[in-house]
Structure formats: C-alpha cells, structure tokens
Design a protein around this motif. Structure first.
Motif, mmCIF file in Angstrom:
data_model
loop_
_atom_site.group_PDB
_atom_site.id
_atom_site.type_symbol
_atom_site.label_atom_id
_atom_site.label_comp_id
_atom_site.label_asym_id
_atom_site.label_seq_id
_atom_site.Cartn_x
_atom_site.Cartn_y
_atom_site.Cartn_z
ATOM 1 N N GLN A 1 -2.030 6.007 -2.045
ATOM 2 C CA GLN A 1 -2.474 7.102 -1.198
ATOM 3 C C GLN A 1 -1.520 8.276 -1.327
ATOM 4 N N ARG A 2 -2.087 9.459 -1.375
ATOM 5 C CA ARG A 2 -1.250 10.654 -1.394
ATOM 6 C C ARG A 2 -1.020 11.079 0.052
ATOM 7 N N VAL A 3 0.235 11.225 0.395
ATOM 8 C CA VAL A 3 0.613 11.576 1.763
ATOM 9 C C VAL A 3 1.147 13.003 1.754
ATOM 10 N N THR A 4 0.722 13.794 2.717
ATOM 11 C CA THR A 4 1.149 15.194 2.799
ATOM 12 C C THR A 4 1.934 15.424 4.080
ATOM 13 N N LYS A 5 3.085 16.023 3.942
ATOM 14 C CA LYS A 5 3.871 16.419 5.105
ATOM 15 C C LYS A 5 3.927 17.943 5.101
ATOM 16 N N VAL A 6 3.418 18.548 6.148
ATOM 17 C CA VAL A 6 3.406 20.008 6.232
ATOM 18 C C VAL A 6 4.655 20.451 6.981
ATOM 19 N N THR A 7 5.444 21.291 6.317
ATOM 20 C CA THR A 7 6.669 21.818 6.925
ATOM 21 C C THR A 7 6.600 23.339 6.956
ATOM 22 N N LYS A 8 7.641 23.937 7.488
ATOM 23 C CA LYS A 8 7.706 25.391 7.552
ATOM 24 C C LYS A 8 7.667 26.003 6.153
ATOM 25 N N GLY A 9 8.222 25.324 5.171
ATOM 26 C CA GLY A 9 8.257 25.835 3.808
ATOM 27 C C GLY A 9 6.998 25.556 3.001
ATOM 28 N N GLY A 10 6.043 24.834 3.566
ATOM 29 C CA GLY A 10 4.798 24.529 2.848
ATOM 30 C C GLY A 10 4.486 23.046 2.910
ATOM 31 N N ARG A 11 3.688 22.590 1.967
ATOM 32 C CA ARG A 11 3.281 21.182 1.949
ATOM 33 C C ARG A 11 4.178 20.383 1.015
ATOM 34 N N HIS A 12 4.507 19.170 1.437
ATOM 35 C CA HIS A 12 5.296 18.260 0.613
ATOM 36 C C HIS A 12 4.460 17.006 0.355
ATOM 37 N N PHE A 13 4.178 16.732 -0.929
ATOM 38 C CA PHE A 13 3.345 15.589 -1.287
ATOM 39 C C PHE A 13 4.202 14.404 -1.712
ATOM 40 N N SER A 14 3.826 13.215 -1.257
ATOM 41 C CA SER A 14 4.449 11.986 -1.733
ATOM 42 C C SER A 14 3.356 10.926 -1.833
ATOM 43 N N PHE A 15 3.714 9.744 -2.328
ATOM 44 C CA PHE A 15 2.719 8.697 -2.557
ATOM 45 C C PHE A 15 3.157 7.398 -1.899
ATOM 46 N N ALA A 16 2.169 6.655 -1.396
ATOM 47 C CA ALA A 16 2.401 5.331 -0.812
ATOM 48 C C ALA A 16 1.540 4.342 -1.587
ATOM 49 N N ALA A 17 2.144 3.262 -2.059
ATOM 50 C CA ALA A 17 1.421 2.265 -2.841
ATOM 51 C C ALA A 17 1.527 0.894 -2.182
ATOM 52 N N ILE A 18 0.404 0.201 -2.064
ATOM 53 C CA ILE A 18 0.376 -1.172 -1.557
ATOM 54 C C ILE A 18 0.212 -2.081 -2.762
ATOM 55 N N VAL A 19 1.128 -3.041 -2.907
ATOM 56 C CA VAL A 19 1.140 -3.922 -4.074
ATOM 57 C C VAL A 19 1.165 -5.372 -3.606
ATOM 58 N N VAL A 20 0.417 -6.222 -4.315
ATOM 59 C CA VAL A 20 0.422 -7.660 -4.055
ATOM 60 C C VAL A 20 0.972 -8.341 -5.296
ATOM 61 N N VAL A 21 1.934 -9.259 -5.132
ATOM 62 C CA VAL A 21 2.462 -10.030 -6.251
ATOM 63 C C VAL A 21 2.222 -11.506 -5.987
ATOM 64 N N GLY A 22 2.018 -12.264 -7.064
ATOM 65 C CA GLY A 22 1.808 -13.700 -6.933
ATOM 66 C C GLY A 22 1.948 -14.383 -8.266
ATOM 67 N N ASP A 23 2.136 -15.706 -8.220
ATOM 68 C CA ASP A 23 2.268 -16.471 -9.462
ATOM 69 C C ASP A 23 0.967 -17.169 -9.838
ATOM 70 N N GLU A 24 -0.123 -16.899 -9.099
ATOM 71 C CA GLU A 24 -1.437 -17.512 -9.319
ATOM 72 C C GLU A 24 -1.365 -19.026 -9.221
ATOM 73 N N ASN A 25 -0.405 -19.519 -8.422
ATOM 74 C CA ASN A 25 -0.263 -20.959 -8.226
ATOM 75 C C ASN A 25 0.167 -21.244 -6.786
ATOM 76 N N GLY A 26 -0.339 -20.457 -5.836
ATOM 77 C CA GLY A 26 -0.062 -20.716 -4.432
ATOM 78 C C GLY A 26 1.037 -19.887 -3.810
ATOM 79 N N VAL A 27 1.618 -18.929 -4.530
ATOM 80 C CA VAL A 27 2.676 -18.080 -3.970
ATOM 81 C C VAL A 27 2.199 -16.630 -4.001
ATOM 82 N N VAL A 28 2.373 -15.929 -2.867
ATOM 83 C CA VAL A 28 1.923 -14.544 -2.783
ATOM 84 C C VAL A 28 2.840 -13.758 -1.854
ATOM 85 N N GLY A 29 2.915 -12.448 -2.091
ATOM 86 C CA GLY A 29 3.661 -11.537 -1.233
ATOM 87 C C GLY A 29 3.076 -10.143 -1.371
#
Length: 172
Positions: A24-52
């Motif tokens: 997701q692109r996140v926008t923070k509006v400040t006095k100097g203008g807009r500041h864009f950053s990114f937020a990423a949701i990631v899932v990791v696993g070993d495909e053998n019963g372990v996930v995070g």
C-alpha cells in the motif's frame, strides 16, 4: 482466552519462502507537501506447517518487502496439518475480519480469497475451504487466518492434554 498451544519456531534450519500479500502506498501530508512511503504485508512459511507474517514500512517498495520478510521471520508459529488439510472447522474474528475455515477432501485445492490463500499456501495446506466474512482489510485477514490456524488442535495434542490413549479420543 490465551492460547496455550502456540509454538514458536526457530528460523535457523528452515527453508522459508515469502509471499507478498499486499503493498500500500501511504501518504503523509505535511507543511512542505506530500510524503509518500510504502507498507508491505508479507507471509513466510516452509510449506510444512510453519508460518509467520510481518509488516514492513519504507520509502521504497523493495525495502518495505525486505523489512516485512525480516519481521515475519521473527513471528513464526507451528500449525497442525493433517494429510494436507486442517484438523477441524474453525471460525475466528480479528478486528473487523471474520474467517471461517473447513477441512476439505483431497483434490479440492485451496478455496480461499487472496490474503487467506497466501497464508494457507505458506503453511502447506493443499485442501481447504475458507470464507472471509466482514472486512476485506488484508492486515486483519492475515492476522485472523494465522490466529485461527494457531488455535487448531489435532487429535494427538488432545490425547496428550487429556492424558488418555488415542483410541479413547475417537471412541469416547
């Protein structure tokens, strides 16, 4: 209700594969203008019963994904998987997201939406029927799915908790 069967896993001897759930692109509006950053949701696993799962935030997409992977590796849990499916039906609510999952026969495949599908595939579940009710927010869907999976218990765990042989678990 605190979950007593939550098993943390060490990352040292696992081959983890990461799956990007959402950026997701996140926008923070400040006095100097807009500041864009990114937020990423990631899932990791070993495909053998372990996930995070993890969330990474940065000014660039690649950095956000890398931070999300590192965060996900810190939150690994063990999930009971029986013959490529889950042991029993379960429904969980997290925030506005409500997920329902049900074991499926071999050959069914993963019948689930985007965020839930990434979690199931990372765990190594091959056959499951799942439905997302309520919010479609990927943050809460991933958290609700992982919470539901950690609350699952297989028959061996139940027998051990009750201190009875496996034959009595099914025959009463």
């Amino acid at each position: 209700m605190a979950n007593t069967n939550l098993k943390r896993v060490k990352t040292s001897d696992l081959e983890l594969k990461d799956r990007l759930v959402a950026v997701q692109r996140v926008t923070k509006v400040t006095k100097g203008g807009r500041h864009f950053s990114f937020a990423a949701i990631v899932v990791v696993g070993d495909e053998n019963g372990v996930v995070g799962y993890g969330l990474g935030k940065a000014n660039e997409v690649n950095s956000a994904i890398a931070k999300g992977v590192e965060d996900a590796k810190k939150n690994l849990v063990k999930i009971p998987v029986l013959n490529g499916t889950i042991p029993h039906e379960h429904e969980v609510k997290f925030g506005g997201a409500r997920v329902f999952m049900k074991p499926a026969a071999p050959g069914t495949g993963v019948k689930a939406g985007g965020a839930m599908r990434a979690v199931f595939e990372s765990v190594g579940i091959k056959n499951v029927l799942a439905k997302s009710k309520g919010s479609s927010n990927p943050h809460n869907l991933v958290k609700a799915t992982v919470k539901a999976l950690t609350e699952l218990q297989d028959a061996y765990t139940i027998a051990g908790l009750r201190g009875i042989p496996m034959s009595r678990v099914f025959n009463g």
